[in-house]
Design a protein around this motif. Structure first.
Motif, PDB file in Angstrom:
ATOM      1  N   ARG A   1       0.399  -5.972  12.581  1.00 13.69           N
ATOM      2  CA  ARG A   1       0.873  -6.956  11.459  1.00 13.69           C
ATOM      3  C   ARG A   1       0.235  -8.118  11.220  1.00 13.69           C
ATOM      4  O   ARG A   1       0.102  -8.696   9.737  1.00 13.69           O
ATOM      5  CB  ARG A   1       2.359  -7.444  12.182  1.00 13.69           C
TER       6      ARG A   1
ATOM      7  N   ALA B   1      -2.160  -6.862   8.414  1.00 16.56           N
ATOM      8  CA  ALA B   1      -1.420  -6.612   7.166  1.00 16.56           C
ATOM      9  C   ALA B   1      -1.283  -7.674   6.495  1.00 16.56           C
ATOM     10  O   ALA B   1      -1.343  -7.999   5.040  1.00 16.56           O
ATOM     11  CB  ALA B   1      -0.024  -5.896   7.571  1.00 16.56           C
TER      12      ALA B   1
ATOM     13  N   PRO C   1       0.061  -2.914   0.682  1.00 13.85           N
ATOM     14  CA  PRO C   1      -0.003  -1.912   1.657  1.00 13.85           C
ATOM     15  C   PRO C   1      -1.244  -1.150   1.681  1.00 13.85           C
ATOM     16  O   PRO C   1      -2.287  -0.939   0.913  1.00 13.85           O
ATOM     17  CB  PRO C   1       0.909  -0.912   0.649  1.00 13.85           C
TER      18      PRO C   1
ATOM     19  N   ALA D   1       4.375  -2.057   5.121  1.00 10.42           N
ATOM     20  CA  ALA D   1       2.877  -2.763   5.244  1.00 10.42           C
ATOM     21  C   ALA D   1       1.860  -1.393   5.438  1.00 10.42           C
ATOM     22  O   ALA D   1       0.752  -1.544   4.509  1.00 10.42           O
ATOM     23  CB  ALA D   1       2.656  -3.659   6.051  1.00 10.42           C
TER      24      ALA D   1
END
Length: 436
Positions: free
Chosen positions: A76, A79, A85, A109
């Motif tokens: 995360r 990302a 993406p 993501a």
């Protein structure tokens, strides 16, 4: 116009600390050459990979042994930095298992194949794979999972010594503790003693009948199962040189047509409903001629670049194209193509490539990306010197310097007995992380 949607970057994820994981460099180059931005979430501080011109960004990985929650949290953070993406490609089994379980959480993501979240864990677990093969009627070494030290000793006798001992989830084996993911056990007592270390290993001990190595017996199949389940890219290959000899990672591999291996790979992935990149290992029994499925790795194998066809398609490129809804080019296989890992087979790398139909690819050296090849030998020299120093210190009873880099664990297979049995040791950690 590029075949690829170059607006979508790729993120390579690996928690394994092996600095000489050539599969990571292969993925960096394959996608980078196609114009895709490639981010690497791995420990590359002392790796030739960091020198590649095709690396867009390096990101701090979770530590070895990180929980699936920690791996998801690290992804995360990556990302958020990339801010668009990306196609996510786990390069070792631990990451493949964690990513599959967190698929819903990681979307949108990351773009990932759509398959049951527990499937990568089932096939990567050595004990579960035995059950999967039994349910599919796929040849697999006879496997016993003892529930005590005494039963482990009895199982070793039942299978016939020597036997292969494996930890069912080798990615959980802690480094530096003297445990190997796979070992050849030569006595019932040794099997019982090994069982007593199950808590330390972090997973179940299983014992398998031993199938000796031999010429033309070690095979692998790399492929990509697309959104429809069809196997695209990749192909069957034969291990012609291994490190260590007779077992271990592929030092030299050759693309070799084999309809029996291909049919087995396609049937297994179809019946399981598997989607994504996979790497299967087989050993042919010298007595029966049957191909036994030994390993199902739910990620790219380290030598996946062996299977680059006439259109330049390999399993990593197939993944990116399919997940971004781009058509896959129709190329022809290149049988006879050879892949050589220079630090494990230097003489093979130096030998002229005359007569090698399909061409040859080196793991580290490339004309369009020379820095990793130059960096390899300095780093490899230091690595070998450190191992020799540690071996000398142990021989004198001294403790190696704690600050020295951890020695890579190599699984060695003993010499084969005269009669064939049905089993084979697993690959060492260097290959297992992704080829392997």
């Amino acid at each position: 116009m590029s075949l690829f949607d170059t607006r979508v970057p790729a993120v390579l994820l690996r928690t394994d600390r092996n600095p000489f994981h050539h599969g990571t460099l292969g993925a960096v180059r394959s996608l980078g050459r196609a114009g895709v931005d490639v981010h690497v979430v791995a420990d590359c501080a002392h790796s030739p990979v960091r020198a590649s011109r095709y690396v867009t960004g390096l990101h701090t990985p979770p530590p070895p042994g990180a929980s699936p929650e920690d791996i998801a949290a690290a992804l995360r953070r990556v990302a958020a930095r990339i801010a668009r993406p990306a196609v996510l490609i786990p390069m070792d089994d631990a990451c493949a298992v964690a990513v599959a379980r967190a698929r819903a959480e990681l979307a949108p993501a990351y773009l990932l194949p759509d398959q049951p979240g527990d499937l990568p864990a089932r096939v990567a677990d050595k004990a579960e794979l035995a059950a999967v093969c039994a349910s599919l009627d796929v040849p697999h070494p006879e496997t016993l999972v003892p529930d005590g030290a005494a039963e482990a000793a009895r199982a070793a006798w039942r299978l016939g010594l020597p036997v292969v001992a494996k930890w069912s989830r080798p990615w959980l084996v802690p480094p530096g503790g003297g445990l190997r993911s796979t070992v050849l056990v030569r006595s019932a007592r040794e099997a019982g003693e090994l069982y007593r270390r199950a808590e330390e290993a972090g997973s179940r001990l299983l014992l398998q009948a031993f199938l000796p190595p031999g010429a033309d017996r070690d095979w692998f199949f790399h492929g990509y199962a697309d959104r429809s389940g069809a196997v695209r890219a990749g192909g069957p290959g034969r291990k012609t040189r291994a490190r260590p000899r007779g077992a271990g990672l592929t030092a030299v591999g050759r693309w070799t047509p084999n309809q029996r291996v291909q049919a087995l790979a396609e049937r297994v992935t179809a019946e399981l409903g598997y989607r994504g990149v996979f790497d299967l290992d087989f050993r042919r029994c010298g007595t029966t001629g049957r191909y036994h499925l030994l390993d199902f790795n739910p990620r790219p194998g380290a030598q996946f670049r062996l299977f680059a066809d006439t259109a330049g398609l390999d399993v990593v490129r197939a993944l990116h194209l399919d997940l971004t809804h781009r058509p896959l080019p129709e190329g022809a296989p290149r049988p006879g193509r050879v892949f050589v890992v220079e630090n494990y087979a230097p003489l093979s790398a130096l030998r002229p490539a005359r007569g090698e139909r399909g061409g040859r690819e080196l793991a580290w050296h490339a004309r369009d990306d020379r820095a990793p090849g130059r960096a390899l030998w300095a780093l490899w020299g230091r690595h070998v010197c450190a191992r020799l120093r540690d071996r000398a210190l142990r021989g004198r009873g001294a403790r190696p310097d704690a600050a020295a880099p951890a020695r890579a664990r190599v699984v060695r297979q003993g010499s084969a007995p005269a009669a064939d049995r049905t089993g084979v040791p697993d690959r060492p950690e260097e290959d297992r992380a992704g080829r392997h």
